[in-house]
Design an enzyme around this catalytic site. Structure first.
Site, mmCIF file in Angstrom:
data_model
loop_
_atom_site.group_PDB
_atom_site.id
_atom_site.type_symbol
_atom_site.label_atom_id
_atom_site.label_comp_id
_atom_site.label_asym_id
_atom_site.label_seq_id
_atom_site.Cartn_x
_atom_site.Cartn_y
_atom_site.Cartn_z
ATOM 1 N N ASP A 1 17.104 5.084 20.772
ATOM 2 C CA ASP A 1 17.659 6.259 21.914
ATOM 3 C C ASP A 1 17.913 5.454 23.383
ATOM 4 O OD1 ASP A 1 15.290 7.984 20.276
ATOM 5 O OD2 ASP A 1 17.303 8.147 19.988
ATOM 6 N N TYR B 1 10.800 -1.753 10.243
ATOM 7 C CA TYR B 1 9.821 -0.895 10.394
ATOM 8 C C TYR B 1 8.728 -0.965 9.208
ATOM 9 C CZ TYR B 1 13.575 2.026 12.240
ATOM 10 O OH TYR B 1 14.831 2.428 13.088
ATOM 11 N N GLN C 1 17.357 -6.794 26.335
ATOM 12 C CA GLN C 1 18.413 -6.652 25.266
ATOM 13 C C GLN C 1 19.283 -7.891 25.281
ATOM 14 O OE1 GLN C 1 20.194 -2.901 26.609
ATOM 15 N NE2 GLN C 1 19.894 -1.927 24.645
ATOM 16 N N ARG D 1 17.296 -2.926 12.134
ATOM 17 C CA ARG D 1 16.812 -1.874 11.759
ATOM 18 C C ARG D 1 17.309 -0.879 12.550
ATOM 19 N NH1 ARG D 1 10.553 -1.267 14.507
ATOM 20 N NH2 ARG D 1 11.360 -0.057 16.392
ATOM 21 N N GLY D 2 17.434 0.359 12.325
ATOM 22 C CA GLY D 2 17.983 1.443 13.341
ATOM 23 C C GLY D 2 19.480 1.638 13.368
ATOM 24 N N GLU D 3 19.888 1.569 14.651
ATOM 25 C CA GLU D 3 20.965 1.769 15.146
ATOM 26 C C GLU D 3 21.549 0.694 15.892
ATOM 27 O OE1 GLU D 3 22.437 5.630 16.076
ATOM 28 O OE2 GLU D 3 23.810 5.124 17.579
ATOM 29 N N ASP D 4 20.920 0.441 17.098
ATOM 30 C CA ASP D 4 21.622 -0.562 18.096
ATOM 31 C C ASP D 4 21.322 -1.809 17.490
ATOM 32 O OD1 ASP D 4 21.092 -1.780 21.332
ATOM 33 O OD2 ASP D 4 22.927 -0.849 20.601
ATOM 34 N N SER D 5 20.257 -2.291 16.971
ATOM 35 C CA SER D 5 20.137 -3.769 16.721
ATOM 36 C C SER D 5 20.832 -3.950 15.404
ATOM 37 C CB SER D 5 18.725 -4.146 16.270
ATOM 38 O OG SER D 5 18.328 -3.294 15.107
HETATM 39 O O1 TRH Z 1 13.960 0.617 17.729
HETATM 40 P P1 TRH Z 1 14.951 1.415 16.752
HETATM 41 O O2 TRH Z 1 14.226 1.681 15.387
HETATM 42 O O3 TRH Z 1 15.405 3.016 17.152
HETATM 43 C C1 TRH Z 1 15.639 3.819 16.373
HETATM 44 C C2 TRH Z 1 16.930 3.808 15.939
HETATM 45 O O4 TRH Z 1 17.833 3.860 17.082
HETATM 46 C C3 TRH Z 1 17.296 5.160 15.154
HETATM 47 O O5 TRH Z 1 18.856 5.639 15.066
HETATM 48 C C4 TRH Z 1 16.806 6.304 16.011
HETATM 49 O O6 TRH Z 1 17.005 7.733 15.141
HETATM 50 C C5 TRH Z 1 15.316 6.187 16.167
HETATM 51 O O7 TRH Z 1 15.325 5.137 16.827
HETATM 52 C C6 TRH Z 1 14.894 7.346 16.994
HETATM 53 O O8 TRH Z 1 16.073 0.387 16.409
HETATM 54 P P2 TRH Z 1 17.390 0.094 17.139
HETATM 55 O O9 TRH Z 1 18.329 1.208 17.155
HETATM 56 O O10 TRH Z 1 17.584 -0.950 16.683
HETATM 57 O O11 TRH Z 1 16.893 -0.065 18.673
HETATM 58 C C7 TRH Z 1 16.197 -1.178 19.009
HETATM 59 C C8 TRH Z 1 16.609 -1.481 20.414
HETATM 60 O O12 TRH Z 1 15.942 -2.446 21.059
HETATM 61 C C9 TRH Z 1 17.838 -1.981 20.593
HETATM 62 O O13 TRH Z 1 18.460 -1.701 21.758
HETATM 63 C C10 TRH Z 1 17.581 -3.762 20.663
HETATM 64 C C11 TRH Z 1 16.546 -3.652 21.400
HETATM 65 N N1 TRH Z 1 15.503 -4.727 21.268
HETATM 66 C C12 TRH Z 1 15.089 -5.608 22.491
HETATM 67 O O14 TRH Z 1 15.871 -5.182 23.776
HETATM 68 N N2 TRH Z 1 14.290 -6.453 22.374
HETATM 69 C C13 TRH Z 1 13.724 -6.697 21.394
HETATM 70 O O15 TRH Z 1 12.786 -7.686 21.380
HETATM 71 C C14 TRH Z 1 13.975 -6.187 20.115
HETATM 72 C C15 TRH Z 1 12.899 -6.447 19.139
HETATM 73 C C16 TRH Z 1 14.844 -4.968 20.208
#
Ligand code: TRH
Length: 381
Positions: free
Chosen positions: A25, A201, A262, A278-282
């Protein structure tokens, strides 16, 4: 559309973000506000309820401050009631987080009324195309709120992608890769080593993969991201994996790293041969990284996430010569199928999949990026 439309520069925009859990988010919202500020000159404020999470991926943010300014962006801790100031020209409600009623009432009193956008979660499902841009009915209000769906086609809002990302990615050469590994205190991979990033996860398939990698005859280097990935690796080894620590078993070497910014995480995705995301952004960033990836989708009740996973694979593998092997590996990583066997086929297809990923990224680029599409949407409404 030009990035420098004079009519829209200086527009005030408030982005509301509630962190449900994890990082996505905050991750998506921070990427969006940076784009709107740095590329379009909007005066942007992110109003977020969890500054600790934001500060993890944007280290310049200080969790202890209720109000702060970083990278030209105002950052406010979302504490009800909000500081009394006039609603912005554009209000973005991320992931249906419900803006404070007093703010919505102030919006209704404003003339002209602000543009109100509900930024939804990403899905490849086809119904998204019918819903994107539709009015979201607001009983007892003159305000108009619009659904805004990210997506993979021109009939959606597109994906977040900074303007210079492709050129930055192209410039990440062997020298940059070596400097990146050095910055993490990790040896650059040997010629025959497969370097893998792991962001996941809780995953029952992970011990299967760790065993597969340890007992195989090819050197495997796994960079375990801080948090759930590192914790699960530790329980498999029965040893701690702090950052800059290395654990070895058979052909497997695992590296512990800190939580990266990021920009740092993007470089990890660019530097590795295969990325588990995983998730959305990565998941989106892995597609822009143009390296083979395997996605663990955010689990939902009644296994609703498998419809989303299937919809993405149908789009992503549409023109791929051997979709079955890739689909099986994605499903197995999400708990449905035989992980070790499908991984072997995935790894054998790595080069072909890498070429496919480059074509896919260029195809996605044709749909226009989310920030640009959103600015056009605001201009058009
Ligand atoms: O952390 P997430 O599992 O977030 C999830 C998803 O967004 C999902 O859609 C949502 O419903 C839930 O949250 C509530 O995975 P995601 O989306 O990949 O987000 C991780 C963020 O962290 C992404 O912007 C990349 C960043 N990141 C870093 O900046 N540094 C790191 O070392 C890592 C591992 C990730």
């Amino acid at each position: 559309m030009s990035d420098t439309l004079p009519a829209l520069r200086g527009l005030r925009c408030d982005v509301f973000c509630r962190v449900i859990d994890n990082f996505g988010d905050a991750g998506v919202c921070w990427r969006l506000v940076r784009e709107l500020r740095l590329r379009y000159g909007w005066r942007v404020r992110i109003i977020i309820d969890d500054l600790d999470t934001l500060a993890r991926l944007a280290p310049q943010v200080r969790p202890g401050l209720a109000i702060q300014h970083a990278e030209g962006i105002d950052i406010a801790r979302w504490s009800d009631p909000l500081p009394p100031d006039a609603p912005a020209d554009v209000v973005i409600e991320a992931f249906a987080c419900e803006i404070p009623p007093a703010y919505a009432e102030a919006m209704a009193r404003r003339s002209p009324v602000p543009h109100w956008i509900n930024l939804e979660y990403l899905s490849a499902e086809s119904w998204v195309e019918e819903c994107h841009g539709l009015l979201s009915p607001q009983p007892h209000s003159t305000l108009k709120k619009y659904f805004y769906f990210p997506g993979f086609t021109p009939q959606t809002g597109g994906l977040l992608r900074e303007k210079g990302l492709f050129s930055e990615r192209a410039a990440f050469d062997e020298q940059a890769r070596a400097e990146f590994w050095d910055s993490l205190g990790i040896a650059a991979p040997t010629a025959d080593e497969l370097r893998i990033s792991l962001f996941c996860y809780e995953n029952n398939a992970l011990p299967v993969m760790l065993n597969e990698w340890a007992t195989g005859n090819k050197p495997i280097g796994v960079v375990a991201t801080s948090g759930l990935a590192a914790r699960q690796v530790e329980s498999w080894f029965g040893e701690q994996l702090p950052e800059r620590r290395v654990l070895r078993r058979g052909s497997l070497t695992v590296y512990g790293i800190p939580f990266l910014s990021q920009a740092g995480y993007d470089r990890l995705l660019w530097a590795c041969d295969i990325n588990f995301v995983r998730g959305e952004d990565s998941f989106v960033r892995a597609q822009w990284a143009q390296q083979p990836f395997i996605w663990q989708i955010y689990p939902q009740a009644e296994e609703a996430h498998f419809a989303k996973l299937g919809a993405f694979l149908n789009r992503f593998l549409g023109s791929y010569p051997d979709p079955r092997s890739i689909r099986e590996c994605f499903l197995a990583w999400n708990g449905k199928g035989k992980m070790a066997e499908s991984w072997r086929k995935f790894a054998e297809n790595r080069q072909l999949l890498g070429q496919h990923g480059k074509v896919w990224a260029r195809q996605l680029d044709q749909t226009g990026d989310l920030a640009n599409n959103l600015v056009s949407f605001v201009r058009g409404n």
